[in-house]
Design a protein around this motif. Structure first.
Motif, mmCIF file in Angstrom:
data_model
loop_
_atom_site.group_PDB
_atom_site.id
_atom_site.type_symbol
_atom_site.label_atom_id
_atom_site.label_comp_id
_atom_site.label_asym_id
_atom_site.label_seq_id
_atom_site.Cartn_x
_atom_site.Cartn_y
_atom_site.Cartn_z
ATOM 1 N N PHE A 58 -11.554 -6.569 -3.234
ATOM 2 C CA PHE A 58 -10.904 -5.742 -2.079
ATOM 3 C C PHE A 58 -11.267 -4.205 -2.461
ATOM 4 O O PHE A 58 -11.476 -3.925 -3.653
ATOM 5 C CB PHE A 58 -9.286 -5.633 -2.328
ATOM 6 C CG PHE A 58 -8.999 -7.335 -1.964
ATOM 7 C CD1 PHE A 58 -8.474 -7.276 -0.484
ATOM 8 C CD2 PHE A 58 -8.902 -8.315 -2.746
ATOM 9 C CE1 PHE A 58 -7.779 -8.797 -0.200
ATOM 10 C CE2 PHE A 58 -8.492 -9.522 -2.415
ATOM 11 C CZ PHE A 58 -7.943 -9.757 -1.387
ATOM 12 N N ASP A 109 0.890 -1.264 -0.110
ATOM 13 C CA ASP A 109 0.060 -0.018 0.042
ATOM 14 C C ASP A 109 0.833 1.372 0.121
ATOM 15 O O ASP A 109 0.736 2.253 0.679
ATOM 16 C CB ASP A 109 -0.894 -0.041 1.347
ATOM 17 C CG ASP A 109 -1.884 -1.260 1.120
ATOM 18 O OD1 ASP A 109 -2.420 -1.469 0.198
ATOM 19 O OD2 ASP A 109 -2.115 -1.974 2.261
ATOM 20 N N GLN A 152 -6.638 2.617 4.219
ATOM 21 C CA GLN A 152 -7.349 1.436 4.914
ATOM 22 C C GLN A 152 -6.728 0.074 4.468
ATOM 23 O O GLN A 152 -7.051 -1.080 5.155
ATOM 24 C CB GLN A 152 -8.878 1.129 4.676
ATOM 25 C CG GLN A 152 -9.696 2.409 4.906
ATOM 26 C CD GLN A 152 -9.547 2.647 6.568
ATOM 27 O OE1 GLN A 152 -9.629 1.886 7.373
ATOM 28 N NE2 GLN A 152 -9.470 4.074 6.916
ATOM 29 N N GLY A 153 -5.639 0.264 3.658
ATOM 30 C CA GLY A 153 -4.875 -0.997 3.403
ATOM 31 C C GLY A 153 -5.353 -1.992 2.548
ATOM 32 O O GLY A 153 -5.455 -3.085 2.668
ATOM 33 N N ASP A 154 -6.183 -1.411 1.454
ATOM 34 C CA ASP A 154 -7.127 -2.044 0.789
ATOM 35 C C ASP A 154 -7.560 -3.431 1.301
ATOM 36 O O ASP A 154 -7.537 -4.573 0.939
ATOM 37 C CB ASP A 154 -6.268 -2.937 -0.414
ATOM 38 C CG ASP A 154 -5.793 -1.535 -1.378
ATOM 39 O OD1 ASP A 154 -6.166 -0.592 -1.395
ATOM 40 O OD2 ASP A 154 -4.825 -2.187 -2.356
ATOM 41 N N PRO A 155 -8.682 -3.277 2.327
ATOM 42 C CA PRO A 155 -9.206 -4.588 2.853
ATOM 43 C C PRO A 155 -10.336 -5.163 1.963
ATOM 44 O O PRO A 155 -10.781 -4.840 1.119
ATOM 45 C CB PRO A 155 -10.088 -3.699 4.108
ATOM 46 C CG PRO A 155 -10.557 -2.301 3.435
ATOM 47 C CD PRO A 155 -9.186 -1.824 2.497
ATOM 48 N N SER A 171 -1.410 -12.762 0.337
ATOM 49 C CA SER A 171 -2.341 -12.288 1.600
ATOM 50 C C SER A 171 -3.492 -13.514 1.698
ATOM 51 O O SER A 171 -3.690 -13.728 3.094
ATOM 52 C CB SER A 171 -3.312 -11.209 1.192
ATOM 53 O OG SER A 171 -4.208 -11.632 0.350
ATOM 54 N N ILE A 186 -13.417 -6.831 0.905
ATOM 55 C CA ILE A 186 -14.664 -6.602 1.351
ATOM 56 C C ILE A 186 -15.534 -7.965 0.624
ATOM 57 O O ILE A 186 -15.017 -8.829 0.033
ATOM 58 C CB ILE A 186 -14.985 -5.377 0.541
ATOM 59 C CG1 ILE A 186 -14.616 -5.097 -1.046
ATOM 60 C CG2 ILE A 186 -14.529 -4.026 1.369
ATOM 61 C CD1 ILE A 186 -15.239 -4.100 -1.753
ATOM 62 N N ARG A 207 -3.629 -14.821 5.595
ATOM 63 C CA ARG A 207 -4.914 -14.618 6.189
ATOM 64 C C ARG A 207 -5.545 -16.051 6.764
ATOM 65 O O ARG A 207 -6.157 -16.041 7.771
ATOM 66 C CB ARG A 207 -5.890 -13.988 5.199
ATOM 67 C CG ARG A 207 -7.257 -13.582 5.888
ATOM 68 C CD ARG A 207 -8.127 -13.038 4.548
ATOM 69 N NE ARG A 207 -7.363 -12.355 3.529
ATOM 70 C CZ ARG A 207 -7.825 -12.912 2.313
ATOM 71 N NH1 ARG A 207 -8.744 -13.909 2.042
ATOM 72 N NH2 ARG A 207 -7.194 -12.424 1.171
#
Ligand code: TMP
Ligand code: ASP
Length: 237
Positions: free
Chosen positions: A121, A36, A127-130, A100, A132, A104
């Motif tokens: 994402f 990021d 927001q650190g490319d969360p 990731s 979604i 994760r």
């Protein structure tokens, strides 16, 4: 095509207006970033290599019937693209576990994923490319249900085309990220496809030939991108 004022400058590319309101110029820079934007470096030749690489892939996708923003390559570092309303959603398909996903879920790198996975994402560095999902995207207005459905179908279609293209070049398409926009009401592939936004491994040795070389400090980043291009038959000079 006349290059007018800069509209936007991202981490690796800049976008310029032209005299045609429907067309933009994308400039591929040597800037390379990861995590990021926390790790940044200039890698000589990368902008040029990615511009030529992206043009080659976008032409293949267009030939396979996938709507893309790509019009034509203008020169070493610039391409002409359609002006779209971009959606802040990144679509990721994974054929092999890495990155990731392994962090994760605690799964081992290198497992074949059957069927391939599909993740969304949010494009938001702060927001650190969360990660979604479709429900969140619809509720917050990042994309509609219909748009999300088209993006998913197109992202899988890209997988069918590119998995085969890379396999024929002795490469494994491990995973990749696509971004879409809306052009005249139609969901259309935007951004770029280059080794900056996907993982590619040598099919025999599983050597990494993508931006993980930069993320992991392995060196030979642009040389690896050029090797991938060479295997696909791309002429860089
Ligand atoms: P990840 O393992 O970090 O989630 O990334 C999966 C793939 O998508 C990998 O090829 C890198 C690419 N990607 C980007 O290029 N930019 C991004 O912001 C994200 C989330 C993924
Ligand atoms: N391209 C993103 C960044 O610069 C994510 C990544 O590639 O690691 O942070």
């Amino acid at each position: 095509m006349e290059k007018r004022e800069e509209l936007y400058s991202g981490k690796a590319k800049s976008v310029f207006k032209t005299e045609d309101p429907d067309l933009l110029i994308l400039e591929f820079r040597d800037d390379t970033s990861a995590f990021d934007g926390k790790k940044k470096e200039q890698l000589e030749r990368k902008g040029r290599v990615n511009n030529i690489f992206n043009a080659f892939i976008m032409e293949k996708l267009k030939a396979a019937g996938i709507p893309t923003h790509f019009e034509k390559r203008l020169n070493d570092r610039e391409s002409l693209v359609k002006c779209m309303q971009m959606l802040p959603v990144e679509c990721v398909v994974r054929n092999i576990s890495a990155g990731s996903l392994c962090k994760r879920l605690g799964v081992e790198e290198g497992q074949t994923l059957n069927p391939p996975t599909y993740e969304l994402f949010l494009k938001n560095d702060e927001q650190g490319d969360p990660m979604i999902n479709e429900s969140l995207a619809v509720t917050f207005g990042w994309a509609t249900d219909e748009q999300l459905q088209s993006m998913k179908e197109l992202t899988y279609q890209v997988n069918a085309v590119l998995q085969r293209l890379f396999a024929e070049a002795g490469l494994l398409l491990v995973d990749y990220k696509l971004e879409f926009g809306v052009f005249k009401g139609q969901i259309t592939l935007g951004d770029e496809f280059s080794p900056d936004g996907c993982r590619l491994w040598d099919a025999e040795t599983r050597e990494k030939l993508d931006k993980d070389r930069f993320r992991q400090g392995l060196g030979g980043v642009v040389e690896a991108y050029e090797e991938v291009g060479r295997r696909l038959g791309i002429q860089f000079d």
